[in-house]
Design an enzyme around this catalytic site. Sequence first.
Site, PDB file in Angstrom:
ATOM      1  N   GLY A  18       0.823  -1.218   0.000  1.00 38.88           N
ATOM      2  CA  GLY A  18       0.000   0.000   0.000  1.00 38.88           C
ATOM      3  C   GLY A  18       0.853   1.261   0.000  1.00 38.88           C
ATOM      4  O   GLY A  18       2.086   1.202  -0.102  1.00 38.88           O
ATOM      5  N   LYS A  93      -9.588   2.108   4.734  1.00 38.04           N
ATOM      6  CA  LYS A  93      -9.304   3.477   5.209  1.00 38.04           C
ATOM      7  C   LYS A  93     -10.160   4.574   4.604  1.00 38.04           C
ATOM      8  O   LYS A  93      -9.835   5.762   4.744  1.00 38.04           O
ATOM      9  CB  LYS A  93      -7.834   3.795   4.994  1.00 38.04           C
ATOM     10  N   SER A 133      -4.095   7.282  13.935  1.00 35.05           N
ATOM     11  CA  SER A 133      -4.401   8.498  13.181  1.00 35.05           C
ATOM     12  C   SER A 133      -4.752   9.645  14.122  1.00 35.05           C
ATOM     13  O   SER A 133      -5.297   9.428  15.212  1.00 35.05           O
ATOM     14  CB  SER A 133      -5.591   8.196  12.277  1.00 35.05           C
ATOM     15  N   TYR A 158     -14.654   4.191  10.516  1.00 37.79           N
ATOM     16  CA  TYR A 158     -13.201   4.108  10.259  1.00 37.79           C
ATOM     17  C   TYR A 158     -12.431   4.679  11.451  1.00 37.79           C
ATOM     18  O   TYR A 158     -11.531   4.037  12.004  1.00 37.79           O
ATOM     19  CB  TYR A 158     -12.837   4.871   8.974  1.00 37.79           C
ATOM     20  N   LYS A 162      -9.796   2.957  14.625  1.00 38.25           N
ATOM     21  CA  LYS A 162      -8.465   3.373  15.091  1.00 38.25           C
ATOM     22  C   LYS A 162      -8.467   3.497  16.623  1.00 38.25           C
ATOM     23  O   LYS A 162      -7.535   3.051  17.293  1.00 38.25           O
ATOM     24  CB  LYS A 162      -8.067   4.711  14.456  1.00 38.25           C
ATOM     25  N   PHE A 187      -0.686  12.311  11.000  1.00 35.21           N
ATOM     26  CA  PHE A 187      -1.527  13.417  10.558  1.00 35.21           C
ATOM     27  C   PHE A 187      -1.852  13.155   9.082  1.00 35.21           C
ATOM     28  O   PHE A 187      -2.296  12.073   8.777  1.00 35.21           O
ATOM     29  CB  PHE A 187      -0.884  14.760  10.953  1.00 35.21           C
TER      30      PHE A 187
HETATM   31  C1  UD1 Z   1      -9.169  11.665   6.580  1.00 36.41           C
HETATM   32  C2  UD1 Z   1      -9.352  11.115   7.961  1.00 36.41           C
HETATM   33  C3  UD1 Z   1      -8.055  10.532   8.432  1.00 36.41           C
HETATM   34  C4  UD1 Z   1      -7.612   9.477   7.468  1.00 36.41           C
HETATM   35  C5  UD1 Z   1      -7.441  10.101   6.100  1.00 36.41           C
HETATM   36  C6  UD1 Z   1      -7.045   9.033   5.097  1.00 36.41           C
HETATM   37  C7  UD1 Z   1     -10.918  12.097   9.505  1.00 36.41           C
HETATM   38  C8  UD1 Z   1     -11.233  13.275  10.348  1.00 36.41           C
HETATM   39  N1  UD1 Z   1      -9.768  12.171   8.859  1.00 36.41           N
HETATM   40  O1  UD1 Z   1      -8.353  12.824   6.705  1.00 36.41           O
HETATM   41  O2  UD1 Z   1      -8.203   9.941   9.676  1.00 36.41           O
HETATM   42  O3  UD1 Z   1      -6.410   8.909   7.900  1.00 36.41           O
HETATM   43  O4  UD1 Z   1      -8.657  10.711   5.705  1.00 36.41           O
HETATM   44  O5  UD1 Z   1      -8.092   8.484   4.413  1.00 36.41           O
HETATM   45  O6  UD1 Z   1     -11.644  11.152   9.451  1.00 36.41           O
HETATM   46  N2  UD1 Z   1     -10.600  18.425   0.747  1.00 36.41           N
HETATM   47  C9  UD1 Z   1     -11.120  19.283  -0.223  1.00 36.41           C
HETATM   48  N3  UD1 Z   1     -11.450  18.743  -1.436  1.00 36.41           N
HETATM   49  C10 UD1 Z   1     -11.289  17.419  -1.744  1.00 36.41           C
HETATM   50  C11 UD1 Z   1     -10.752  16.555  -0.740  1.00 36.41           C
HETATM   51  C12 UD1 Z   1     -10.440  17.101   0.488  1.00 36.41           C
HETATM   52  O7  UD1 Z   1     -11.278  20.481  -0.002  1.00 36.41           O
HETATM   53  O8  UD1 Z   1     -11.631  17.005  -2.851  1.00 36.41           O
HETATM   54  C13 UD1 Z   1     -10.210  18.984   2.048  1.00 36.41           C
HETATM   55  C14 UD1 Z   1     -10.944  18.390   3.234  1.00 36.41           C
HETATM   56  O9  UD1 Z   1     -12.104  19.118   3.520  1.00 36.41           O
HETATM   57  C15 UD1 Z   1      -9.878  18.525   4.332  1.00 36.41           C
HETATM   58  C16 UD1 Z   1      -8.547  18.433   3.592  1.00 36.41           C
HETATM   59  O10 UD1 Z   1      -8.839  18.689   2.216  1.00 36.41           O
HETATM   60  O11 UD1 Z   1      -9.953  19.791   4.903  1.00 36.41           O
HETATM   61  C17 UD1 Z   1      -7.888  17.072   3.709  1.00 36.41           C
HETATM   62  O12 UD1 Z   1      -8.864  16.073   3.365  1.00 36.41           O
HETATM   63  P1  UD1 Z   1      -8.468  14.523   3.186  1.00 36.41           P
HETATM   64  O13 UD1 Z   1      -7.252  14.414   2.320  1.00 36.41           O
HETATM   65  O14 UD1 Z   1      -9.688  13.796   2.758  1.00 36.41           O
HETATM   66  O15 UD1 Z   1      -8.011  14.059   4.637  1.00 36.41           O
HETATM   67  P2  UD1 Z   1      -8.756  14.193   6.050  1.00 36.41           P
HETATM   68  O16 UD1 Z   1     -10.219  14.285   5.897  1.00 36.41           O
HETATM   69  O17 UD1 Z   1      -8.060  15.263   6.803  1.00 36.41           O
END
Ligand code: UD1
Length: 350
Positions: A18, A93, A133, A158, A162, A187
Site C-alpha cells: 500500500g 481506510k 491516526s 473508520y 483506530k 496526521f
Molecule cells: C481523513 C481522515 C483521516 C484518514 C485520512 C485518510 C478524519 C477526520 N480524517 O483525513 O483519519 O487517515 O482521511 O483516508 O476522518 N478536501 C477538499 N477537497 C477534496 C478533498 C479534500 O477540499 O476534494 C479537504 C478536506 O475538507 C480537508 C482536507 O482537504 O480539509 C484534507 O482532506 P483529506 O485528504 O480527505 O483528509 P482528512 O479528511 O483530513
Amino acid sequence: MFIFAQMKQRILVTGGTGYIGSHTVVELQNAGYEVVIIDNLANSNADVVDNIEKVTGIRPIFEKLDCLDFQGLDNLFSKYTGIKAIIHFAASKAVGESVEKPLLYYRNNLVSLINLLELMPKHGVEGIVFSSSCTVYGQPDELPVTENAPTKKAESPYGNTKQINEEIVRDVVTSGAPINAILLRYFNPIGAHPSALLGELPNGVPQNLIPFLTQTAIGIREKLSVFGNDYNTPDGSCIRDYINVVDLAKAHVIAINRILEKKQKEQVEVFNIGTGRGLSVLELIHAFEESTGVKLNYQIVGRRAGDIEQVWANPDYANNELGWKAETSIEDTLRSAWNWQVKLRERGIQ
Ligand code: UD1
C-alpha cells in the site's frame, strides 16, 4: 579470512504494497532489515514489489495474504521464522465507505489486529507498530495537539476502528502479554517517493485532497472542489498537518529500532507523527501551483460532512524522544506528488 555477515532482523509489514506500507518497506530495507510483506491486494498491486526492488536493489519477500486469515497467518509465521516485529498497516481506510459499510470496517480493521496480537506470543514476535491516526483527537480543544489530549467520539466507523484498536493493544498489554507496542498517530500523509516509482494510487475517484488535486492538475478531473471557506480559520478553509510520506516511513524504522533495542519507556507508547505546521486547503493549493508551475482549476463548494475544522500536531515528543523530525519541505513534497502523477501517465496507468 572469513567475513561473518550480521544476520538481518526480519520484520513483517502488513499492507506492505500500500501507499505508506511500500515507502516504509523501502526505508526498512535501507536500514538493513529483512522484510516480509503480506497484503491482500484489495487496494494495491503486486507490481509495487518490483518497484521496491528497483528503488532499493533488494526484493522483499511477498505473500498475498489477508490478515483475516488466522490459519494463513499462523502458517506464515511458521514459514518465515524469527520475525522480530510487525508493522501493521493493512486496513480499510475510506471514511465515507466506512459509514456505508460499518461491519466491513469493523471486521477488517479489528479482526486483523486481533489475529496478529493473538499469534505474536506463540511465534516469539516481540513488538508491533500500529498505524493510528490524528482522527482519534476529533476537533482538539487546544492546538497544536499533544499526545495527552483527550480522544473524542469518532466521526466515522473508520475513525472508531483506530480508537478501538489502540484500546485493544493497551488491554492486551495490560493483561500481561509479552508484547511491546508503539502507536503512531499520523496526521495527513502526502507526497511520493523521490524516484516517482512509489506513491499513492487510489481506486476510483480519490476522496483525499492530494490525489484529487494532482488528478485535476493533469486533466483526469475537471475541477477540485474546496470543501468550505466559511470555517473559523484565517482564510476560511480547513487546516491540516501534511506530512511527507518518506518522512513518515522513517518514523516507523525508528519505532522498530526502539522496540528491538528495548529503549521504550512504557510497553505501549504513543507518538504524534506530523510536522507541527498547519496549512489550509487554499494555502496548499497555492503552494502546489507555485512549486510545480502548474495551474489548478478549483472552486469553493459547501462543507463536507464530518470534516474537522483544524488540526495540527505538536510533534515535540516524537522529535525529542524518538529523535525523529519531519524534514522535507512542503514544496518538495508537492513536487514529488506531481512527479508521481506524471509518471503514472507515462506508464499508462492514469
Ligand atoms: C481523513 C481522515 C483521516 C484518514 C485520512 C485518510 C478524519 C477526520 N480524517 O483525513 O483519519 O487517515 O482521511 O483516508 O476522518 N478536501 C477538499 N477537497 C477534496 C478533498 C479534500 O477540499 O476534494 C479537504 C478536506 O475538507 C480537508 C482536507 O482537504 O480539509 C484534507 O482532506 P483529506 O485528504 O480527505 O483528509 P482528512 O479528511 O483530513
